[in-house]
Design a protein around this motif. Structure first.
Motif, short mmCIF file in Angstrom:
data_model
loop_
_atom_site.label_atom_id
_atom_site.label_comp_id
_atom_site.label_asym_id
_atom_site.label_seq_id
_atom_site.Cartn_x
_atom_site.Cartn_y
_atom_site.Cartn_z
N GLY A 148 38.92 38.09 63.45
CA GLY A 148 39.44 36.88 64.06
C GLY A 148 38.55 36.36 65.17
N PRO A 149 38.98 35.30 65.83
CA PRO A 149 38.18 34.72 66.92
C PRO A 149 37.97 35.74 68.03
CG PRO A 149 39.97 33.27 66.26
CD PRO A 149 40.23 34.57 65.61
N ARG A 150 36.73 35.94 68.44
CA ARG A 150 36.42 36.88 69.51
C ARG A 150 35.66 36.21 70.64
NH1 ARG A 150 33.19 41.39 67.99
NH2 ARG A 150 34.00 42.31 69.91
N HIS A 151 35.31 34.93 70.47
CA HIS A 151 34.54 34.21 71.47
C HIS A 151 35.24 32.89 71.79
CE1 HIS A 151 30.96 36.85 71.14
NE2 HIS A 151 31.42 37.01 69.92
N VAL A 152 35.21 32.52 73.06
CA VAL A 152 35.77 31.23 73.46
C VAL A 152 34.78 30.53 74.38
CG1 VAL A 152 37.06 32.31 75.37
CG2 VAL A 152 37.69 30.03 74.57
N LEU A 188 31.01 21.88 69.19
CA LEU A 188 32.26 21.79 68.45
C LEU A 188 32.05 22.08 66.97
CD1 LEU A 188 33.81 18.60 70.09
CD2 LEU A 188 34.62 20.95 70.35
N GLU A 189 31.00 21.55 66.40
CA GLU A 189 30.74 21.76 64.98
C GLU A 189 30.41 23.22 64.69
OE1 GLU A 189 27.66 19.08 63.89
OE2 GLU A 189 28.87 17.27 64.20
N GLU A 190 29.57 23.82 65.54
CA GLU A 190 29.18 25.21 65.32
C GLU A 190 30.36 26.16 65.53
OE1 GLU A 190 25.85 25.93 67.85
OE2 GLU A 190 24.43 24.88 66.53
N SER A 195 32.63 26.02 62.56
CA SER A 195 32.02 26.71 61.43
C SER A 195 32.08 28.23 61.59
CB SER A 195 30.56 26.26 61.27
OG SER A 195 29.90 27.01 60.28
N GLU A 196 31.90 28.71 62.82
CA GLU A 196 31.86 30.16 63.07
C GLU A 196 33.24 30.75 63.35
OE1 GLU A 196 29.23 32.09 62.78
OE2 GLU A 196 28.00 30.39 62.18
N GLY A 197 34.27 29.93 63.40
CA GLY A 197 35.60 30.45 63.70
C GLY A 197 35.75 30.87 65.14
N VAL A 205 42.77 29.59 63.54
CA VAL A 205 41.60 30.18 62.89
C VAL A 205 42.02 31.38 62.04
CG1 VAL A 205 39.36 31.28 63.28
CG2 VAL A 205 40.09 29.39 64.74
N PHE A 206 42.96 32.15 62.59
CA PHE A 206 43.43 33.36 61.90
C PHE A 206 44.02 33.02 60.55
CE2 PHE A 206 46.93 36.56 61.39
CZ PHE A 206 46.11 37.66 61.22
N GLU A 207 44.83 31.97 60.47
CA GLU A 207 45.49 31.62 59.22
C GLU A 207 44.74 30.57 58.42
OE1 GLU A 207 49.62 31.17 59.14
OE2 GLU A 207 50.02 32.70 60.64
N GLN A 208 43.66 30.02 59.00
CA GLN A 208 42.77 29.11 58.29
C GLN A 208 43.50 27.92 57.70
OE1 GLN A 208 40.28 31.25 55.49
NE2 GLN A 208 40.49 33.11 56.68
N HIS A 209 44.40 27.32 58.50
CA HIS A 209 45.06 26.11 58.06
C HIS A 209 44.15 24.92 58.32
CE1 HIS A 209 49.03 27.57 57.02
NE2 HIS A 209 48.95 28.41 58.04
#
Length: 421
Positions: free
Chosen positions: A219-223, A291-293, A296-298, A394-398
């Motif tokens: 899952g997302p690990r970076h903010v 924002l785009e990257e 793409s990287e979640g 991101v986790f559920e990819q909706h």
């Protein structure tokens, strides 16, 4: 008390509410058959309240649940999260086997969609080895999967209820037959193996103690914490009092005199608290590309916006790409200090400027666009909540966050300062 079962499914399969419908019916049937407390029957992601730290919550549930119920579908076996969930539960099975000499049959699969049509190799061996060809269940379930039955409940009413009854019966039976011990220590979800991948651990192998390289899953690990605030020199173009600004955007301290640290420092602390790696940057550092990257990287993006910055052309132009697209992995927070007399006197104009810049995100009931954060405590709590929401997205990819669970939305905040009507 541990959950009786853990429902494991791919987020894409949850669209349309069919997984939630099935989950509710299954819990109702188990409740009818047992004396299990309602709150201890099952776990699924949508049941988590806003603000929940989802990593430890999911890990704890996997480490204590008594039965694992995966929803087989082509997407399920391509989802890293699902493979990791399976791996965590499989490790508990392995420990049970070491102690008792036999494998506890506590994985109860559900055919959500047909995964056998293309022959062998369509699903991982670890899943294929568990018997799912229940000849005594209705043909529509065996040939098409449960999703079709849920979607057309009226047409397949009897077949659907037969399947739910059978699954409930098996869950209750195996939970009583195999008293699986709970995990004895904390579980690091990010280091759990994805047992669906060829290079993943076999079902009997242990969860590694150390991280083997940089994992791409978990899952997302970076903010990315993007500070959209002027420097002191830039702020002087719009306002008289520039005490809350410094040489860099990241020096912005909106909560003076009550809180002396830059707001990005408080944001970094919250990110660390939620096991996220923070990356503070200024809004002028190529926001459109970021924002785009990140999408793409979640990865997650949080914009920390000073309402005064929306009146400075360079910052308004830098922020505009955010509103061009409804980024589910992105949030906006607007700190507002009611003791800032100059801001208070300009609140209507500042609010109009915010609404003008963020035409889409500020005007819809968007749960990750938050204003009127009057104190550090309010700011930190709002950040916790939006991080959970963006992580869940991101986790559920909706495709869009509004489709996750419309009933759980909070109303659009009434912004007394920036963004106010």
């Amino acid at each position: 008390m541990p959950y009786l079962f853990f429902l494991s499914y791919c987020g894409d399969d949850g669209r349309g509410g069919y997984v939630t419908d099935f989950y509710g019916d299954l819990c109702d049937e188990i409740r009818r058959r047992t004396t299990e407390p309602e709150e201890d029957i099952g776990f699924q992601y949508v049941g988590m309240r806003d603000g929940t730290l989802w990593r430890p919550t999911v890990s704890d549930s996997l480490g204590t649940c008594r039965v694992f119920v995966p929803l087989y579908s082509p997407r399920y076996f391509r989802a890293r999260f699902c493979g990791q969930e399976w791996g965590i539960f499989a490790e508990r099975q392995r420990l049970y086997e070491q102690q008792h000499g036999h494998v506890p049959e506590l994985i109860v699969p559900v055919l959500w969609e047909d995964v056998f049509a293309s022959g062998p190799g369509r699903i991982p061996k670890v899943a294929e080895d568990i018997w799912t060809k229940n000849e005594d269940l209705a043909a529509p379930y065996r040939t098409s999967g449960l999703r079709k039955l849920v979607q057309h409940k009226t047409r397949y009413r009897d077949a659907y209820h037969d399947v739910v009854d059978r699954i409930a019966e098996v869950i209750i039976s195996v939970a009583e037959q195999y008293p699986l011990p709970v995990s004895t220590g904390p579980i690091d979800f990010d280091t759990a193996p994805d047992v669906f991948q060829p290079d993943g651990c076999e079902p009997g192998s242990a969860v590694p103690d150390q991280r083997l390289g940089e994992p791409s899953g978990g899952g997302p690990r970076h903010v990315h914490l993007v500070v959209a605030a002027p420097t002191a020199a830039e702020a002087a173009q719009e306002r008289t009092n520039v005490d809350r600004y410094g040489r860099r955007s990241e020096d912005w301290t909106p909560y003076l005199p009550a809180a002396a640290k830059p707001v990005v420092r408080y944001a970094m602390a919250v990110a660390d608290e939620q096991d996220l790696t923070p990356h503070p940057v200024g809004a002028d550092d190529g926001l459109s590309t970021l924002l785009e990257e990140a999408e793409s990287e979640g990865e997650l993006v949080v914009l920390l916006v000073d309402a005064w910055a929306t009146r400075i052309p360079a910052y308004a132009e830098a922020l505009r790409p955010y509103d061009d697209h409804l980024y589910g992995n992105c949030a906006v927070l607007l700190p507002w200090n009611p003791t800032d007399e100059e801001s208070e006197s300009q609140a209507p104009a500042l609010g109009a400027s915010v609404l003008s810049l963020f035409k889409k995100n500020a005007r819809i009931p968007h749960p990750t666009f938050r204003g009127s954060l009057h104190s550090v405590d309010e700011f930190k709590q709002a950040l916790r909540e939006v991080l959970i929401k963006t992580q869940s997205f991101v986790f559920e990819q909706h495709a869009v966050p509004e489709l996750v669970n419309a009933g759980a939305f909070v109303a659009r905040p009434q912004l007394e300062g920036p963004g106010g009507a």
